[in-house]
Design a protein around this motif. Structure first.
Motif, PDB file in Angstrom:
ATOM      1  N   TYR A 137       0.799  -1.234   0.000  1.00 15.10           N
ATOM      2  CA  TYR A 137       0.000   0.000   0.000  1.00 15.10           C
ATOM      3  C   TYR A 137       0.825   1.273   0.000  1.00 15.10           C
ATOM      4  O   TYR A 137       0.389   2.300  -0.489  1.00 15.10           O
ATOM      5  CB  TYR A 137      -0.990  -0.034   1.159  1.00 15.10           C
ATOM      6  CG  TYR A 137      -1.877  -1.237   1.029  1.00 15.10           C
ATOM      7  CD1 TYR A 137      -2.825  -1.280   0.013  1.00 15.10           C
ATOM      8  CD2 TYR A 137      -1.723  -2.356   1.831  1.00 15.10           C
ATOM      9  CE1 TYR A 137      -3.609  -2.414  -0.174  1.00 15.10           C
ATOM     10  CE2 TYR A 137      -2.503  -3.478   1.656  1.00 15.10           C
ATOM     11  CZ  TYR A 137      -3.442  -3.511   0.650  1.00 15.10           C
ATOM     12  OH  TYR A 137      -4.211  -4.608   0.457  1.00 15.10           O
ATOM     13  N   HIS A 140       1.601   3.169  -3.404  1.00 15.15           N
ATOM     14  CA  HIS A 140       0.707   4.095  -4.127  1.00 15.15           C
ATOM     15  C   HIS A 140       1.350   5.480  -4.247  1.00 15.15           C
ATOM     16  O   HIS A 140       1.955   5.975  -3.292  1.00 15.15           O
ATOM     17  CB  HIS A 140      -0.627   4.239  -3.383  1.00 15.15           C
ATOM     18  CG  HIS A 140      -1.554   3.077  -3.556  1.00 15.15           C
ATOM     19  ND1 HIS A 140      -2.027   2.675  -4.788  1.00 15.15           N
ATOM     20  CD2 HIS A 140      -2.115   2.220  -2.659  1.00 15.15           C
ATOM     21  CE1 HIS A 140      -2.833   1.625  -4.636  1.00 15.15           C
ATOM     22  NE2 HIS A 140      -2.898   1.321  -3.358  1.00 15.15           N
ATOM     23  N   THR A 142      -0.122   8.199  -4.181  1.00 16.03           N
ATOM     24  CA  THR A 142      -0.715   9.097  -3.186  1.00 16.03           C
ATOM     25  C   THR A 142      -0.097   8.885  -1.807  1.00 16.03           C
ATOM     26  O   THR A 142       0.022   9.835  -1.026  1.00 16.03           O
ATOM     27  CB  THR A 142      -2.237   8.893  -3.116  1.00 16.03           C
ATOM     28  OG1 THR A 142      -2.525   7.492  -3.062  1.00 16.03           O
ATOM     29  CG2 THR A 142      -2.910   9.497  -4.339  1.00 16.03           C
ATOM     30  N   TRP A 275      -6.704   9.580   3.679  1.00 12.99           N
ATOM     31  CA  TRP A 275      -6.286   8.647   2.631  1.00 12.99           C
ATOM     32  C   TRP A 275      -7.024   7.341   2.792  1.00 12.99           C
ATOM     33  O   TRP A 275      -7.150   6.814   3.887  1.00 12.99           O
ATOM     34  CB  TRP A 275      -4.776   8.414   2.710  1.00 12.99           C
ATOM     35  CG  TRP A 275      -4.204   7.548   1.628  1.00 12.99           C
ATOM     36  CD1 TRP A 275      -3.981   7.899   0.323  1.00 12.99           C
ATOM     37  CD2 TRP A 275      -3.742   6.192   1.752  1.00 12.99           C
ATOM     38  NE1 TRP A 275      -3.419   6.843  -0.359  1.00 12.99           N
ATOM     39  CE2 TRP A 275      -3.259   5.779   0.489  1.00 12.99           C
ATOM     40  CE3 TRP A 275      -3.699   5.287   2.808  1.00 12.99           C
ATOM     41  CZ2 TRP A 275      -2.741   4.508   0.253  1.00 12.99           C
ATOM     42  CZ3 TRP A 275      -3.181   4.016   2.570  1.00 12.99           C
ATOM     43  CH2 TRP A 275      -2.701   3.634   1.305  1.00 12.99           C
ATOM     44  N   GLN A 277      -7.126   3.627   0.867  1.00 13.82           N
ATOM     45  CA  GLN A 277      -6.436   2.907  -0.207  1.00 13.82           C
ATOM     46  C   GLN A 277      -7.399   2.431  -1.287  1.00 13.82           C
ATOM     47  O   GLN A 277      -6.991   2.227  -2.415  1.00 13.82           O
ATOM     48  CB  GLN A 277      -5.540   1.797   0.339  1.00 13.82           C
ATOM     49  CG  GLN A 277      -6.173   0.453   0.524  1.00 13.82           C
ATOM     50  CD  GLN A 277      -6.245  -0.368  -0.740  1.00 13.82           C
ATOM     51  OE1 GLN A 277      -5.548  -0.069  -1.708  1.00 13.82           O
ATOM     52  NE2 GLN A 277      -7.113  -1.363  -0.730  1.00 13.82           N
ATOM     53  N   CYS A 280      -7.372   5.054  -3.949  1.00 12.28           N
ATOM     54  CA  CYS A 280      -5.934   5.315  -3.916  1.00 12.28           C
ATOM     55  C   CYS A 280      -5.492   6.351  -4.917  1.00 12.28           C
ATOM     56  O   CYS A 280      -4.344   6.782  -4.888  1.00 12.28           O
ATOM     57  CB  CYS A 280      -5.178   4.015  -4.130  1.00 12.28           C
ATOM     58  SG  CYS A 280      -5.566   3.239  -5.716  1.00 12.28           S
ATOM     59  N   TRP A 320      -4.046  -1.313  -7.365  1.00 12.15           N
ATOM     60  CA  TRP A 320      -3.218  -2.095  -6.455  1.00 12.15           C
ATOM     61  C   TRP A 320      -1.997  -2.687  -7.154  1.00 12.15           C
ATOM     62  O   TRP A 320      -0.903  -2.671  -6.605  1.00 12.15           O
ATOM     63  CB  TRP A 320      -4.108  -3.204  -5.872  1.00 12.15           C
ATOM     64  CG  TRP A 320      -3.530  -3.962  -4.745  1.00 12.15           C
ATOM     65  CD1 TRP A 320      -3.690  -3.683  -3.408  1.00 12.15           C
ATOM     66  CD2 TRP A 320      -2.718  -5.140  -4.811  1.00 12.15           C
ATOM     67  NE1 TRP A 320      -3.036  -4.622  -2.648  1.00 12.15           N
ATOM     68  CE2 TRP A 320      -2.431  -5.531  -3.477  1.00 12.15           C
ATOM     69  CE3 TRP A 320      -2.219  -5.905  -5.864  1.00 12.15           C
ATOM     70  CZ2 TRP A 320      -1.662  -6.644  -3.180  1.00 12.15           C
ATOM     71  CZ3 TRP A 320      -1.431  -7.016  -5.564  1.00 12.15           C
ATOM     72  CH2 TRP A 320      -1.170  -7.374  -4.227  1.00 12.15           C
ATOM     73  N   ALA A 323       0.559  -0.123  -7.521  1.00 13.64           N
ATOM     74  CA  ALA A 323       1.261   0.167  -6.261  1.00 13.64           C
ATOM     75  C   ALA A 323       2.375  -0.852  -6.040  1.00 13.64           C
ATOM     76  O   ALA A 323       3.509  -0.496  -5.701  1.00 13.64           O
ATOM     77  CB  ALA A 323       0.279   0.149  -5.092  1.00 13.64           C
TER      78      ALA A 323
END
Lengths: 379, 379, 379, 379
Positions: A137, A140, A142, A275, A277, A280, A320, A323
């Motif tokens: 995670y 990402h 972000t 945030w 996910q 994301c 995902w 990421a």
């Protein structure tokens, strides 16, 4: 880059979700090519999958130790190994590849206790090898952007962090969720911890990575809620960070309606960052005026160190696998730089073995707190 | 109803937010008419506001005790009093009106400790008087709907409740938020508690009202975070309910970007309910299929016992004043029924003095837990 | 203000949604007191409701003309009348009260055609009377805030406006939605238009009020979709505004899942504003950086001319009745100022008869366009 | 599958977004391997990129015609070609590869007019070749799920479809958006149409694919709004479908705050479906009870024909590249089946040349309608 790196995989046999996910994430950017594998305890399954994936049958191994040895000796041996086996086997497998001088990417959790983790770290250092633990995670864009915002002081000093990761897939007492669920509910396979190890450590890692905060002490309540369970499926952790910030980390596996809801709410003295996910592609940044700003991956506001991982313009959603791919983008660049002799520590933009060890220590402290009746335990 | 009830108000002078809110909420449905007041410590201000509100000058009182006495003696005396003064004065004022035989609606918190609350309850019972404590949020149609869904077993047994009420208005160390903030930050006016008493008790009440769960024990961490504060502004409470459910209650006053974000997430064995008082027109109901259903006030699915409070069709939004108005709709019906001799306990659909006492006990238990180092305290 | 204004109501009998809504909206702020009524064609019903509402029986009238005459002659006669009868009767009733010298608040649509509207306007001007047409939605604080933002050039020149008002309550061919639906589906009661007159005019008014744009020409497609309907239930209107902006106005009554979904998306050369009346407590403002900012009623950013109508802090939600109340706040201030001789045109902050006439002209132009085969019609 | 397919690419040179996206989407699932390319008009650039991508230098071609010829003659020649060049060149390139007997995947728009499209279709049929036009968005699992829901009658008969695709990246008159924007604003490169061809055709295709509706006639307004533009940047299209449904298609390139906001709202006689490609992991399904249900990719409710394309569990987000990958998953299966002699038409689950031709006819009809003053044009 003069040549594409190659990698081997241990685990990830037919039907294993995470192994296939690693393969797809790496393929996405073509940052490395699969060249060897020991996908299953069954040599037949390994061979069959290897054939399907276009591997040289010679490099489809019945045993991971043999694979480590053989690949280390080949001139065109794999540049790194991806370990995606059940948790209890990580330590031995990683150790074998490190000893063979091969860089390692290991799924989390790194090992079953932090002592094992420290040993692996020691070994990697001695051998001068890179070691990634794939906390997906934080890959990402972000997540990286949030890290940069907080480092830059955009929300002032962090005061409290509400972090959580509820899932719902193990809500039913009728089953433990099929193949995926079974071992998570089985102490023999999972050790002393289920939910906290599986998803609670993602919470810990996400907070640490994005805020930079270090846990000073914690107080944990690890409950076994669904009738029939033997291990924790709901974990509430009060946290005090160095420097005075506090927080709550919550993880749960029976929260119907939650799929993969890792979510951080970071409250600082000058602003707030939200945030999620599952969303994301965006963050919410709130400054002192209270207006909630949604900023998306791909916008000019995103810091260059985060933005560089984006593949598509804003609105063309990444997810995902991207990421995970971002972790491998950095990891493979570091591996290549190691080989080229140009590697420096500041190139690392992926979760290292330190993050893996930290996760294990977090679990151990929570277990201790819980066993002692929910008391404060200093890390 | 043969005649409109009349009420008096203590507190609610010029600039006092909550008093005016009560007046508007009552006026909205015309369930009672303001007939007397002691709005301020300043007789001039009381008189001026009374005139503005069309009161008989004779019924604008300089002193609440005098008001209680005088109104009790008038043939057309008020049917009930609304107490909206600073918290520390609630007990004495409520006592005076109860002693005078007048029904009471008191803003929360009921008193400064539960012993006072028990005394008021005893007095009300002896006098046969009704006593409402205005926990506004449980007045929302959707809150009542959730109560009905859970009672009906729609989400099975409640397993865990994540409840929270973050606000952001007191985030700055530069001030304590103006007139509203000042007394909340001042131990002399607020007593031993700030955030937990102001908004944390709404969390406790909302969970109790909607889920029906009773707290068995709790473990609280009450932090003073913003530099310069003297009282708690961030409260984390782990809760164990009778029957085995657990939960976390969080309240905070420095969460930038949160206005009035009372929010419940109730996870049961067969489903989940989500409620956000700032989206008070809707609930989210999730069953075992995982699909999140948004159901709005005004839809046929809403239970009759909840739906009957709605004034407008779905999509014509109702809000906070309507929630308060709903409390008064039930309270004034009960007062009228008392007078008509038709009152029965099951008519009560508003928060009673028991809810007020429960809130005080909750605060006391949290203070004890916190002072002893965050240990479990049984209620 | 030296005394509270009084008003009379024509229409709004038992079960009539809109009449009760007007009464509640006025009561909310106490800006006027109901003193007379002709609530129903049935004198009995009028009397019964009058009694329930505490009216002097003398002022419960069997006939609106008698009411207009009688109230005009009383020294304590009503200061204004609220007309909330079926649409086809608005014109005659408004005329009667204007002729009697009484200010008028009339529900929309003002009349059945613009000629009637012009006649009423002429009459009001001659008599020096105020005339409000209650387009509720532009009463929202956020609607006024948007108006101010656009006037101030915050999003540059408006380029296109996507405006819509879908509802779902008349989706079924089995019924026409009960009492509320029946007359809307009946040409005899509704005239030549259903959906466009009922909700399409709100779209037109909302765009005009918030953006200040004036329609130059339009092209309308008015469809009768649900089997059994006789009048339009889906209206698509292409609009060109003076100055070059364009837009689409859409209204629909069979959009399942839409309750009261009046929504504007205003795209300018320097930014975008989004507004959804079902989320009336907030706007979304997007500047050239693309970040979507949610700004709520009660925030400091809200312009004073809009913010002054707010009653509660941010997060304590206001809704539809408050929007209606805001119209009456301005209207009653103007009526009082008229009586005090202090009235000036710039005090008007409510939809006037001009807005009502504009709505009628909009409908007429759409009908013409549709009947001619969806051609451009200049307003 | 006995061997991995190979493909060649025309276009997709350094810095070309769409070519790299196709490569990543194919690599993600490993459904084919890049084996030849003519990436740029510059042979140097083609060679350099070919080397980077690990191509045999012999198969890096300076000219696409040469590539078609050479690959057709190789025993190990490419199985299909991916055409990702500027729009005006699609026709010639596709023709060359079809004539060489090579299956084609071409980015949209297929050609510059529908006559060219028909010619290509004819050629493909004669040669027995497959032809995909990569309308990416209908590749989303949720798009396929919606198609299945509507086919199964879950929302009854479709009554109206509100479809839109606003973007904001070309809002400024200062530039035309850099390299990507320049040719879209240039009639010489884009032909007679900009916004409608670029994104408006995605709207048309998405509606057609998900609802199965066929356009009977349309009325289009194509505006050039941003000062300095030469081609349409705002398109409003009224649509009548066969069977009586209607709709509005809107596309825009100056809607600040919109990134890639392709969105469908489909209103049927028994329910409503909402879809937003930027929230491509979920759909909203509303039945007659009005409750909005959010259903995510990965849930059991998703139909098998859609669900089979998912790679990850719900909550592990998939995005745009996965949607593109899904198109290639079906296309490569069909190509392999063609080679194996097992192909049947019902295996096709990707947009064919018919969809591409339909898009061109849509644009042509809109242009005609607009040029004639926004009149109805029958398709």
């Amino acid at each position: 880059m003069s040549r594409t790196l190659t990698y081997g995989m241990v685990g990830g046999g037919p039907g294993a979700f995470i192994g296939e996910a690693h393969r797809k994430a790496i393929a996405l950017d073509g940052s490395a090519r699969l060249a060897a594998g020991c996908f299953s305890r069954s040599p037949e399954k390994t061979r069959a999958l290897g054939e399907e994936l276009g591997l040289d049958p010679e490099r489809c191994y019945a045993d991971y130790r043999e694979m480590a040895r053989a690949e280390a000796q080949r001139e065109d041996g794999i540049d790194f190994v991806v370990v995606v086996t059940p948790n209890v086997t990580h330590y031995e497998i990683c150790k074998a590849f490190l000893e063979a001088g091969i860089h390692v990417s290991c799924d989390k959790p790194l090992a079953t206790d932090s002592a094992q983790g420290e040993e692996l770290k020691q070994l990697a250092q001695e051998k001068g090898l890179l070691f990634m633990v794939t906390y997906t995670y934080t890959g990402h864009v972000t997540a990286k952007y949030i890290r940069d915002l907080i480092r830059a002081g955009e929300i002032g000093a962090v005061r409290t962090v509400m972090a959580e990761y509820p899932q719902g897939w193990l809500y039913s007492e009728d089953d433990c969720g099929g193949k995926q669920g079974a071992w998570r509910c089985d102490p023999a396979q999972s050790g002393r911890v289920n939910c906290l190890g599986d998803i609670g450590t993602h919470v810990e890692n996400a907070v640490a990575t994005m805020t930079g905060l270090k846990i000073k002490r914690l107080l944990a309540k690890m409950d076994v809620v669904v009738p029939g369970r033997k291990l924790d499926d709901n974990d509430q952790v009060l946290v005090e960070y160095e420097g005075g910030a506090t927080g709550i980390n919550w993880s749960c596996q029976f929260a119907i309606g939650c799929d993969n809801s890792l979510r951080l709410r970071i409250y600082g003295s000058k602003g707030t960052i939200l945030w999620d996910q599952e969303r994301c592609e965006e963050i919410t940044l709130i400054r002192e005026d209270g207006a909630a700003r949604t900023i998306k991956r791909g916008y000019k506001a995103v810091t260059p160190a985060a933005a560089k991982y984006g593949r598509l313009p804003a609105g063309h959603t990444e997810g995902w696998l991207e990421a995970m791919g971002n972790l491998y983008d950095s990891f493979t660049q570091c591996v290549a730089a190691k080989q080229a002799g140009t590697f420096t520590e500041d190139m690392i933009d992926y979760p290292t073995i330190d993050a893996g060890i930290q996760g294990l220590k977090y679990v151990e402290a929570c277990l201790e707190s819980n066993e002692k009746g929910n008391v404060w335990v200093t890390l």
